[in-house]
Write a protein that holds these residues in place. Structure first.
Motif, PDB file in Angstrom:
ATOM      1  N   ASP A 205       0.946  -1.179   0.228  1.00  0.00           N
ATOM      2  CA  ASP A 205       0.056  -0.008  -0.061  1.00  0.00           C
ATOM      3  C   ASP A 205       0.771   1.187  -0.058  1.00  0.00           C
ATOM      4  N   TRP A 206       2.156   1.193  -0.038  1.00  0.00           N
ATOM      5  CA  TRP A 206       3.292   2.250  -0.131  1.00  0.00           C
ATOM      6  C   TRP A 206       2.448   3.249  -1.251  1.00  0.00           C
ATOM      7  N   ARG A 207       2.503   4.573  -1.043  1.00  0.00           N
ATOM      8  CA  ARG A 207       2.033   5.461  -1.992  1.00  0.00           C
ATOM      9  C   ARG A 207       3.026   6.762  -2.111  1.00  0.00           C
ATOM     10  N   GLY A 208       4.316   6.534  -2.038  1.00  0.00           N
ATOM     11  CA  GLY A 208       5.430   7.564  -2.117  1.00  0.00           C
ATOM     12  C   GLY A 208       5.706   7.905  -3.642  1.00  0.00           C
ATOM     13  N   THR A 209       6.888   8.402  -3.816  1.00  0.00           N
ATOM     14  CA  THR A 209       7.583   8.679  -5.168  1.00  0.00           C
ATOM     15  C   THR A 209       8.654   7.607  -5.285  1.00  0.00           C
ATOM     16  N   LEU A 210       8.689   6.774  -6.342  1.00  0.00           N
ATOM     17  CA  LEU A 210       9.418   5.791  -6.607  1.00  0.00           C
ATOM     18  C   LEU A 210      10.373   6.350  -7.624  1.00  0.00           C
ATOM     19  N   VAL A 211      11.569   6.285  -7.490  1.00  0.00           N
ATOM     20  CA  VAL A 211      12.746   6.515  -8.525  1.00  0.00           C
ATOM     21  C   VAL A 211      12.956   5.331  -9.144  1.00  0.00           C
TER      22      VAL A 211
ATOM     23  N   ALA B 297       2.304  -0.372 -13.870  1.00  0.00           N
ATOM     24  CA  ALA B 297       0.942  -0.713 -13.148  1.00  0.00           C
ATOM     25  C   ALA B 297       0.958   0.120 -11.607  1.00  0.00           C
ATOM     26  N   LEU B 298       2.132   0.349 -10.999  1.00  0.00           N
ATOM     27  CA  LEU B 298       2.257   0.842  -9.811  1.00  0.00           C
ATOM     28  C   LEU B 298       1.978   2.239  -9.773  1.00  0.00           C
ATOM     29  N   PHE B 299       2.202   2.953 -10.866  1.00  0.00           N
ATOM     30  CA  PHE B 299       1.856   4.362 -11.265  1.00  0.00           C
ATOM     31  C   PHE B 299       0.520   4.535 -11.324  1.00  0.00           C
ATOM     32  N   ARG B 300       0.094   3.797 -12.015  1.00  0.00           N
ATOM     33  CA  ARG B 300      -1.663   3.718 -12.205  1.00  0.00           C
ATOM     34  C   ARG B 300      -2.268   3.464 -11.009  1.00  0.00           C
TER      35      ARG B 300
ATOM     36  N   GLY C 231      -1.356   4.986  -7.967  1.00  0.00           N
ATOM     37  CA  GLY C 231      -1.067   6.069  -7.345  1.00  0.00           C
ATOM     38  C   GLY C 231       0.035   6.619  -6.881  1.00  0.00           C
ATOM     39  N   MET C 232       1.109   5.690  -7.216  1.00  0.00           N
ATOM     40  CA  MET C 232       2.461   5.903  -6.728  1.00  0.00           C
ATOM     41  C   MET C 232       2.974   7.146  -7.773  1.00  0.00           C
ATOM     42  N   MET C 233       3.737   8.166  -7.271  1.00  0.00           N
ATOM     43  CA  MET C 233       4.517   9.008  -8.191  1.00  0.00           C
ATOM     44  C   MET C 233       5.645   8.389  -8.767  1.00  0.00           C
ATOM     45  N   GLU C 234       5.938   8.879  -9.895  1.00  0.00           N
ATOM     46  CA  GLU C 234       6.882   8.525 -10.601  1.00  0.00           C
ATOM     47  C   GLU C 234       8.141   9.467 -10.947  1.00  0.00           C
ATOM     48  N   ALA C 235       9.364   8.994 -10.477  1.00  0.00           N
ATOM     49  CA  ALA C 235      10.333  10.040 -10.792  1.00  0.00           C
ATOM     50  C   ALA C 235      11.310   8.956 -11.718  1.00  0.00           C
ATOM     51  N   GLY C 236      11.722   9.806 -12.804  1.00  0.00           N
ATOM     52  CA  GLY C 236      12.967   9.036 -13.647  1.00  0.00           C
ATOM     53  C   GLY C 236      14.293   9.200 -13.535  1.00  0.00           C
ATOM     54  N   CYS C 237      15.074   8.617 -14.149  1.00  0.00           N
ATOM     55  CA  CYS C 237      16.554   8.384 -13.741  1.00  0.00           C
ATOM     56  C   CYS C 237      17.325   9.478 -14.867  1.00  0.00           C
ATOM     57  N   MET C 238      17.742  10.396 -14.543  1.00  0.00           N
ATOM     58  CA  MET C 238      18.280  11.401 -15.544  1.00  0.00           C
ATOM     59  C   MET C 238      19.726  10.527 -16.090  1.00  0.00           C
ATOM     60  N   ALA C 239      20.234   9.917 -15.418  1.00  0.00           N
ATOM     61  CA  ALA C 239      21.464   9.045 -15.600  1.00  0.00           C
ATOM     62  C   ALA C 239      21.435   8.350 -16.837  1.00  0.00           C
TER      63      ALA C 239
END
Length: 503
Positions: free
Chosen positions: A297-303, A312-315, A317-325
Motif C-alpha cells: 500500500d506504499w504510495r510515495g515517489t518511486l525513482v 502498473a504501480l504508477f496507475r 497512485g505512486m508518483m514516478e520519478a525518472g533517472c536522468m543518468a
C-alpha cells in the motif's frame, strides 16, 4: 493467551467462541507445518537424487550446499511452530559424535556460576563439579576456543543442586559462537565465498568443518534473522521517496542441471535521507507483481528506470520519478562509440543539471528545491528546447533519434525532481548498492533455489545496510547474533543497522 481466572468469567457462548478460535489457530499452524514438512521431503529427495544428475563437480557441491541449508532452515521453522519434545534415547543415538576441537587452539574460559551460593534453606552451597562446553570462536584471522564452565553447587544439608543456566545462543547445541557465525555469513554473502571454499580454508587451519555443517548453520541463522529484515522493510516503507532497481540472477532448476533467470529486486532510501537502508527481495521473475507485493500500500515517489513492470504501480497512485543518468547514458554511448557532435553537445547540457545537483547536495529539502527552481529549471528548459530542435534534424530510426526520443518521451518523470527537494536526480544510488552483488555473481554462479535466493537477499539486506551506515559488518552481525536470542520482540528495532551502535 487467556488465563484461568479470565476463563471463569466467560459464559458458555464465549467459551465456545474461544474454543473455536483456538482450534482454527491450531489448524492453521498444523497446515503450515504440513506444508513445510512436505517441502522438506522434496528437498531431501532432490538431495539424494542429485548425485545421478549431470552436474559439474562445482555445481553439485553448490547444489548440496543449498539443499542442506534449506533443509536446516525448514527444520528451524518447524521447531518454531511446533512445541519441542525432549529427545529420546533413539534420537540421542542418531546424533553424530562431534570431534574435539584442536588442543593447540588458544582457549578462553567463561565461567557461569549462580548469583548466590547460599541455599534457599540458609546453608552454604558446596561446589561438587562442573559441566564444560567448548565453542569455536572467530575473530578476523584468529580462531580461539571458548570454554563455558558451569559449576555445580550442592547444599549438603538438603541436597539441593544449583547450576547457572546456559546463556541462549543462535545455535545452542553447536560449536559455533556468534563471532564464527558472523564470519561465515559475511564471507558467504558479502565476500561471496561459497561454503565449500570456506570449508577448505578452515581445513588449512586444522579445523575439519564440513560444508554441510556450515550450510546447517547458515540455514538456522537465516530463519533467526528474518524478523529483523521484516522490521527493516516496514521502516523503509515509511520513507516518502524510494529507489527501485533489479538485476538478473541465475537460479538452478534441480533435476535437469540447468538454470533460469530469476531477479534480485532492490529498494533503498535516498542518499539525502537520514535513514540509510537497502532491502533486497529475491523473486523468480521480473514481473511487476513482485514489486507490487513488496511495496503493498506504499504510495510515495518511486525513482526507477523506464521498465514497464513499474507502470502498473504508477496507475495505482505512486508518483514516478525518472533517472536522468539513464537519459544521459544514451548520449554518452553515442559519443564514446561514434564521437557524435550532437551527443557531445547534449552531454554539456546534462552537465549543467549535474553541476546544480553538486551545489545542493548538502542543502535541506526546501533550500534544495528553491535552488533547483532557480538554476536547474532554466537549464532543463534549455535542454528540452535543444532536444526538440535536434529531433527535427535527425532521421527516424537512427541511434541519435532513439536517444532523443527516450528523453522527450520521459520528460515529465525525468524532471520531477525539480519540484521536490526530497527526490534525487537519478537512480544511481540504488545501482551502486547492486553493483557489489553483480560482481559477486561470478563467484557463486547461481542461486540453488527460491528459498536460498530469499535467504541470501535477507542476509545481504542486513550486511549492505550496515555498510551504508558505516559499520564494520562483522562486528555488526556478531553483536546481532549475540543479542537476538534474548531480545524481546518489542525491541527488535534496536538492532536495525541505522539504529545500531557498537558496544
Amino acid at each position: 493467551m487467556t488465563s484461568a481466572s479470565d476463563l471463569s468469567t466467560l459464559n458458555a457462548d464465549q467459551l465456545r467462541q474461544l474454543a473455536s478460535r483456538l482450534m482454527e489457530e491450531m489448524r492453521g499452524k498444523q497446515a503450515l507445518i504440513d506444508k513445510l514438512t512436505h517441502e522438506m521431503a522434496i528437498l531431501k529427495r532432490l538431495k539424494f537424487a542429485a548425485s545421478s544428475e549431470a552436474y559439474s563437480g562445482e555445481q553439485q557441491r553448490m547444489l548440496f550446499e543449498t539443499l542442506d541449508t534449506d533443509i536446516e532452515a525448514l527444520t528451524a521453522e518447524i521447531e518454531q511452530l511446533a512445541p519441542t519434545k525432549p529427545a529420546d534415547d533413539e534420537d540421542r543415538k542418531r546424533q553424530p559424535k562431534r570431534a574435539p576441537l584442536p588442543a593447540a587452539l588458544p582457549r578462553k574460559e567463561i565461567r557461569h556460576d549462580p548469583d548466590s551460593t547460599t541455599c534457599t534453606c540458609g546453608c552454604q552451597l558446596q561446589r561438587i563439579g562442573e559441566d564444560v562446553a567448548e565453542k569455536l570462536d572467530y575473530q578476523p584471522g584468529v580462531f580461539t576456543v571458548e570454554r563455558h564452565i558451569r559449576g555445580k553447587w550442592v547444599c549438603r544439608q538438603c541436597e539441593t543442586l544449583v547450576q547457572a543456566p546456559v546463556p541462549p545462543q543462535i545455535i545452542d547445541k553447536g560449536i559455533p559462537t556468534a563471532g564464527l557465525l558472523a564470519h561465515v555469513l559475511v564471507a558467504k554473502y558479502q565476500d561471496h565465498l561459497p561454503l565449500y571454499r570456506q570449508s577448505g580454508i578452515f581445513g588449512r587451519a586444522g579445523l575439519a568443518i564440513p560444508d554441510s555443517t556450515l550450510a546447517q548453520w547458515v540455514g538456522v541463522c537465516g530463519v533467526q534473522l528474518q524478523p529483523l529484515v521484516d522490521a527493516l522493510r516496514q521502516e523503509l516503507l515509511a520513507q516518502p521517496v524510494l529507489h527501485a532497481d533489479e538485476t538478473p540472477v541465475a537460479m538452478l532448476k534441480p533435476g535437469n542441471g540447468k538454470t533460469h533467470r530469476a531477479y534480485l529486486w532492490s529498494y533503498c532510501s535516498t542518499s539525502m535521507s537520514t535513514m540509510k537502508a537497502v532491502v533486497f527481495d529475491f523473486a523468480e521473475s521480473r514481473a511487476g507483481r513482485h514489486a507490487g507485493d513488496f511495496l503493498g500500500d506504499w504510495r510515495g515517489t518511486l525513482v526507477c528506470d523506464d521498465y514497464v513492470a513499474y507502470k502498473a504501480l504508477f496507475r495505482q497512485g505512486m508518483m514516478e520519478a525518472g533517472c536522468m543518468a539513464h537519459a544521459r547514458r544514451k548520449f554518452h554511448e553515442l559519443y564514446a562509440n561514434h564521437q557524435s557532435q550532437i551527443a557531445e553537445e547534449a552531454l554539456k547540457l546534462f552537465g549543467v543539471l549535474y553541476d546544480v545537483e553538486r551545489q545542493v547536495q548538502e542543502f535541506d529539502i526546501d533550500a534544495r528545491r528553491a535552488t533547483r527552481q532557480q538554476l536547474g529549471k532554466p537549464a532543463a528548459d534549455t535542454l528540452h528546447a535543444w532536444l526538440l530542435a535536434q529531433r527535427q534534424r535527425v532521421p527516424d530510426g537512427s541511434a541519435t533519434a532513439k536517444a532523443i526520443d527516450y528523453s522527450l518521451g520521459r520528460w515529465g518523470p525525468l524532471t520531477h525532481y525539480l519540484d521536490d527537494g526530497a527526490v534525487p536526480i537519478d537512480n544511481n544510488w540504488v545501482e551502486n548498492q547492486i553493483r557489489p552483488i553483480a560482481l559477486g555473481k561470478k563467484n557463486w554462479l547461481f542461486a540453488g533455489s527460491l528459498r536460498a535466493g530469499q535467504r541470501a537477499a535477507a542476509v545481504m539486506t542486513l550486511l549492505h545496510s550496515a555498510r551504508l551506515n558505516g559499520h564494520d559488518v562483522h562486528a555488526y552481525m556478531k553483536d546481532v547474533l549475540e543479542r537476538l536470542p534474548t531480545l524481546p520482540a518489542s525491541r527488535i528495532s534496536d538492532l536495525l543497522p541505522h539504529r545500531w551502535t557498537p558496544a
